[in-house]
Structures are given as C-alpha cells and as structure tokens.
Write a protein that holds these residues in place. Structure first.
Motif, PDB file in Angstrom:
ATOM      1  N   UNK A  76       0.796 -23.118  -6.395  1.00 39.33           N
ATOM      2  CA  UNK A  76       0.288 -22.549  -6.661  1.00 39.33           C
ATOM      3  C   UNK A  76      -0.703 -21.782  -8.121  1.00 39.33           C
ATOM      4  N   UNK A 124      -9.332  -7.087  -5.866  1.00 34.22           N
ATOM      5  CA  UNK A 124      -9.941  -7.649  -4.814  1.00 34.22           C
ATOM      6  C   UNK A 124      -9.109  -7.464  -3.698  1.00 34.22           C
ATOM      7  N   UNK A 177     -10.308  -4.189  -0.760  1.00 32.93           N
ATOM      8  CA  UNK A 177     -10.720  -4.609   0.279  1.00 32.93           C
ATOM      9  C   UNK A 177      -8.973  -4.166   1.182  1.00 32.93           C
ATOM     10  N   UNK A 178      -8.452  -3.614   1.162  1.00 37.30           N
ATOM     11  CA  UNK A 178      -7.016  -3.207   1.700  1.00 37.30           C
ATOM     12  C   UNK A 178      -5.933  -4.631   1.720  1.00 37.30           C
ATOM     13  N   UNK A 179      -6.569  -5.553   1.590  1.00 37.13           N
ATOM     14  CA  UNK A 179      -5.070  -6.568   1.838  1.00 37.13           C
ATOM     15  C   UNK A 179      -3.956  -6.081   1.893  1.00 37.13           C
ATOM     16  N   UNK A 236      -2.625  -3.537   1.510  1.00 38.70           N
ATOM     17  CA  UNK A 236      -1.968  -2.677   2.381  1.00 38.70           C
ATOM     18  C   UNK A 236      -2.043  -3.291   3.995  1.00 38.70           C
ATOM     19  N   UNK A 237      -2.521  -4.729   4.426  1.00 42.21           N
ATOM     20  CA  UNK A 237      -2.125  -4.973   5.326  1.00 42.21           C
ATOM     21  C   UNK A 237      -1.084  -6.059   4.914  1.00 42.21           C
ATOM     22  N   UNK A 238      -0.532  -6.676   4.148  1.00 45.15           N
ATOM     23  CA  UNK A 238       0.349  -6.951   3.569  1.00 45.15           C
ATOM     24  C   UNK A 238       1.699  -6.124   4.172  1.00 45.15           C
ATOM     25  N   UNK A 239       1.527  -5.078   3.571  1.00 47.01           N
ATOM     26  CA  UNK A 239       2.866  -3.845   3.380  1.00 47.01           C
ATOM     27  C   UNK A 239       2.511  -3.543   5.061  1.00 47.01           C
ATOM     28  N   UNK A 240       1.928  -3.744   5.966  1.00 47.19           N
ATOM     29  CA  UNK A 240       1.850  -3.501   6.891  1.00 47.19           C
ATOM     30  C   UNK A 240       2.843  -4.701   7.648  1.00 47.19           C
ATOM     31  N   UNK A 241       2.817  -5.801   7.498  1.00 48.03           N
ATOM     32  CA  UNK A 241       3.499  -6.629   7.796  1.00 48.03           C
ATOM     33  C   UNK A 241       4.736  -6.865   7.156  1.00 48.03           C
ATOM     34  N   UNK A 242       5.155  -6.174   6.831  1.00 47.55           N
ATOM     35  CA  UNK A 242       6.316  -6.585   5.942  1.00 47.55           C
ATOM     36  C   UNK A 242       6.424  -7.004   4.607  1.00 47.55           C
ATOM     37  N   UNK A 243       4.899  -7.036   4.414  1.00 43.11           N
ATOM     38  CA  UNK A 243       6.153  -8.349   3.416  1.00 43.11           C
ATOM     39  C   UNK A 243       5.102  -7.832   1.876  1.00 43.11           C
ATOM     40  N   UNK A 247       5.520 -11.050  -3.434  1.00 36.58           N
ATOM     41  CA  UNK A 247       4.625 -11.837  -2.271  1.00 36.58           C
ATOM     42  C   UNK A 247       3.613 -12.766  -3.548  1.00 36.58           C
TER      43      UNK A 247
END
Ligand SMILES: Nc1ncnc2c1ncn2[C@@H]1O[C@H](COP(=O)(O)OP(=O)(O)OP(=O)(O)O)[C@@H](O)[C@H]1O
Ligand SMILES: [Mg+2]
Lengths: 250, 266
Positions: free
Chosen positions: B54, B130, B134-136, B138-145, B150
C-alpha cells in the motif's frame, strides 16, 4: 485488581494529577466523576500505560507498569479494552475492520468469522449490520462512539476502561450502553473503570464512585454513600449546582 | 523573557544560534532513536506485506507523474545549458555525456528525493499526525500493536524500495529529454549523441545514484513518520508537522547527499 498510588502528573506548568490514590476492585465497576479538565482521561491513560507518571505508580494485579519491559507492557495492555472519549476509530478502514482489528492482528481467524464477531458486538451496542462496510467518517458522533465501544469488547478483555461512553448518545442509546456495561460486569465478571458526567448512569452502573477534584480523589464510596455525602464539593457536583460556591473551575 | 535578553547584540545572537543548534541536535537524537527502533522492529515479525505494498503505491506509483515531468525537463535544460557552455571550447559533442552523468549521479536521485519529500513526506506526516491527535495511535498501543512496527516500518521499507525505482525512470526519461533537445534542437548527430551518452557512463555511476536514492527514501519516510508521531495540538499541529516534515526531509536529502557522494566517489 488495579491500584493507583500517589500518582503525580504535570504537563509543562499544568499540574494535572497531584497525588491520586485509587483502588479498582476485581470484577466490579468503578466510576470516576469530576469536572471537565480535572484529569480523568489523563488518569485513565495511566491505568493502561499510555502515559507514565512523574511520581507514584500504577499496579495491575501487582505489576508496576513503570517497571515493565516493553513486551511485558504489551502483554498487560492486551488484558484491557478501552473506549476512547473521542472514539479514536481508525479512519482508513471500514467499521467491521475497526471492530475486528485486534482479532485480525493477533489471531489467524478467517475474515468471515471476524465479521461475524464484529456483527454481534455491533448488535450489542445497538447498531445493525448495514454499518459494517461504512467508513468511520460516514457515521454520526454517537454511532462512532458505539463502534469504539464494540471494538473495545471485541477481544473479550478482562478489564474495560470506558471514557465517557454515553456522552453524545440519546437517552435510549445511553440506556443500552449502561445496561451493556452492567451485564458485561455481571455475566463475565469484568473489572471496569468508567468516566462519566452523567450521574444517572454513574448510579446505575457503579459499585464504587470516586470523585476527582483539582488532581486528587476527594471522596470515594458506594453510590449510596456518594448520594448521601455531606462533603460540599461532592454534593454540589452530583446535584449539578453552579451556585454552591465551593466548587471552583480551574 | 525580557529581563533575560541581554543588551549586547552579539551575545544575544550567539545565544540564539546556540539554542537553534541545541534544538537541531536534540531532534537528530530523537530521530536516531526512532531509526534504531525501526531497524530492530523491521527485522522481526510481523512483516506487514500488505501495508508495505500500500505504501509502495502511495510513495512510488503516485509520485511517478511529477517525477517524470521533472526528469524530462531537467534533461532538456541540461542539454541546452551544457551545449551553451561547451560550445565556448568546442566540446559540443560531450553534451550527451554530461546529461547522462549529471542525471544518473546527481540530479536524478536528488530531484526525485526532494520531490518525494514534498509529496509523500507531507502526506505521511499529515496522515500519522492526524492519527496522533485523534488518539488512533493510542488506540493501536492499547491493542498491543507497536505504531513503529505497524506504521513506520512499512513506510520506510516502501521508501527504500521505491525511490531507486523512481530514479531508474527519472534517469531514462532525463537522458531521453537530453537526447530530444540535443538531436532536434541543437542538431547533434543522433548516432554520435547516443555513442557519447554511453561511452563514458559506467554501471557504478548508475548504481551510486540508486544507492543514494535508497537512503533518501528511507530518511524521508523515517523523518516524516517521526514528525507525524510527534504531532501535538489539533489541526494546527498537523499543519506544523507537515511543514516540518517537508523541510527536515529535504534538508536530510541535501545534506546526506554530500556525504554519500563523497563516500561513493572514493
Ligand atoms: N497530552 C497532553 N499534553 C498536555 N496537556 C494535557 C495532555 N493531556 C491532557 N492535558 C491537560 O490535562 C488536563 C486534564 O485533561 P483530561 O483530558 O484528563 O480532562 P478530563 O477530566 O478528562 O476532562 P473532560 O471531562 O472534559 O474529558 C487538561 O488541562 C489538559 O489540558
Ligand atoms: Mg476526558
């Protein structure tokens, strides 16, 4: 069980947390209330190890998050699910991939099964299957919030952190979410921390309520204790009275 | 601040130079830390093949038109300029040689590096910035990524792979542009022009250029992702990160170009 001990956090000159102490018992729901900007979201980010304290510590089942290696931290974080205040959906992928993201990343589950789980979780939060293929930008604010909720529960985490999950939802949808929070706790014994400004939902879901004010927990107790509190700060906050005089806005 | 600033303009100037130097050094330090982390996570699974493809499309394929346009006009103007210069000592026949050497050794890689810094660098910084605000992330980190694994690693790999590919096209098109001007505008003999183009062009010239391009691509992606990760403060912050990414990547291309060239030419 999660223990927060004497947590201090400063951003520049802004002392946000000034010695927070909090116990989050296993299998119960702890609600954090407090004024806007009082540091609730910052506190929650410390609990999952997104932010680290200047002083003090956070223990998750006895493990000090500050002392863990990166790989141990990943292991601990994966026990959590988190609903972000701003939903924080991945805007490059459709709803179903958002919900199933962790499954797609961490398991070899075929796409069909992931979609099935996503469909089910979306149903739990009151969304039907036709949102599955939509992109986050095509959703309303309340829908995004609920997709974020569905994503947080997709992996069946042991611990859930909800940052204002019902803000921006209509009363009926708020009730759907409140009941879901309650039933996840009752059925699966999930340990939860929820931030809310909505006292109705706080009283409904909470086993414990703690109030954060000027960077410290000023009172904590059961919903009944909070309701009957004589502490002027708490009284003023839970009744939503802006003329009480003690509660000052920073 | 006002009390601290001294009345002596020389000291004020020296201290502001000192401050800028410190800022640049600390930035270089943080970028190097990310480089180290990206290298460590890049050689470990999971390898994100789909993400890499991609990004190869975003960085490489989508930059192709502007790279080709730049290359053809650069080749054309090189032919014109070197003809004017060389005519003064009757060396017009070397136009083809100059175009070929300049394109492959220098202008192909550097211009492509600058264009991609502007185009892909800006879009990487804006996209990741962005995601940050928009904390995306942070969201990755909380999911262990790991966001480095990534988001950053696929972009760096795509940069390292695609820049040389773009430069191959740029070299070919640039030399073609030089040929068109040389033969059709300056009336050079086509056979001689082509012979002169390839007589003095060595494989090492082309390879050296491609190696430089690979480094530029990696640096551009590293710096732009870094700027994205460091973004703070909403839409305004994203704007600043984007500008910062373009400026810093372009600087990195130009500065590293000197050192790479001096290493390769030994
Ligand atoms: N990353 C950050 N950098 C700098 N300051 C921050 C950061 N995150 C939060 N703050 C500051 O910390 C304070 C508390 O923010 P926080 O988001 O925790 O508030 P909150 O209690 O969640 O408020 P709300 O109810 O409005 O969501 C605010 O003054 C905010 O400006
Ligand atoms: Mg908040």
């Amino acid at each position: 069980m999660i223990v927060v001990e004497d947590l201090h956090k400063t951003f520049g000159a802004n002392k946000v947390l000034r010695g927070v102490n909090l116990h989050v018992p296993k299998g119960q729901t702890t609600v954090i209330i407090g004024g806007s900007g009082s540091g609730k979201s910052v506190l929650m980010k410390h609990i999952i190890g997104l932010l680290f304290p200047d002083q003090g510590r956070v223990l998750v089942d006895g493990e000090d998050l500050c002392a863990l290696s990166e790989s141990d931290l990943v292991r601990v974080r994966r026990r959590f699910g988190m609903v972000f205040q701003g939903a924080a959906l991945f805007d490059s992928m459709p709803v179903w991939q958002n919900v199933g993201f962790a499954l797609l990343q961490h398991t070899n589950m075929p796409h069909g099964e992931v979609m099935e789980i996503a469909r089910e979780r979306l149903e739990w939060v009151g969304l039907n299957a036709d949102v599955m293929e939509r992109m986050p930008a095509e959703l309303s604010g309340g829908m995004r919030k609920r997709v974020g909720f569905a994503r947080a529960i997709a992996m069946d985490p042991e611990i859930l952190l909800y940052d204002e999950p019902t803000t921006g939802l209509d009363p009926v949808m708020s009730d759907v979410i409140n009941r879901l929070v309650r039933s996840l706790q009752e059925r699966l014994g999930i340990t939860a921390v929820m931030i809310t400004h909505d006292m109705v939902s706080a009283y409904y879901v909470a086993d414990h309520i703690a109030m954060l004010y000027l960077g410290e927990i000023v009172q904590s107790g059961t919903p009944d204790e909070i309701r009957a509190s004589r502490e002027p700060l708490v009284r003023q906050f839970v009744t939503g009275d802006s003329t009480g005089g003690v509660y000052q806005v920073r | 601040m006002a009390q601290q600033s001294t009345s002596n303009p020389f000291i004020a100037f020296a201290s502001s130079v000192g401050q800028v130097t410190l800022d640049v050094l600390s930035e270089v330090g943080s970028v190097s830390r990310y480089m180290y982390q990206a290298a460590r996570e890049g050689i470990r699974p999971p390898f994100r093949v789909r993400e890499i493809f991609k990004q190869m499309e975003a960085i490489g394929v989508n930059s192709m038109p502007v790279v080709l346009i730049t290359a053809i006009f650069t080749g054309m103007v090189l032919a014109l300029q070197s003809y004017t210069g060389f005519k003064r000592f009757s060396a017009e026949s070397l136009v083809g040689t100059v175009v070929a050497l300049s394109m492959t050794r220098e202008l192909g890689p550097v211009l492509t590096g600058l264009i991609v810094s502007g185009r892909a660098g800006a879009s990487i910084a804006a996209e990741l910035g962005t995601m940050k605000v928009t904390e995306q992330i942070d969201a990755l980190v909380t999911m262990g990524i790991s966001p480095v694994n990534y988001l950053m690693v696929p972009r760096i790999i795509a940069g390292i792979v695609m820049l040389p590919v773009l430069v191959v096209f740029s070299d070919v098109i640039g030399i073609t542009g030089g040929y068109l001007v040389g033969v059709h505008v300056l009336d050079a003999n086509p056979t001689v022009y082509i012979k002169r183009t390839f007589d003095y062009l060595e494989v090492a010239d082309v390879m050296g250029g491609l190696m430089k391009a690979a480094v530029f691509g990696g640096l551009m992606a590293l710096i732009s992702s870094y700027k994205g990760f460091m973004t703070e403060g909403g839409a305004e912050g994203v704007g600043k990160a984007t500008t910062g990414a373009v400026v810093l990547s372009s600087m990195a291309v130009l500065i590293s170009n000197y050192f790479l060239t001096s290493m390769i030419s030994r």
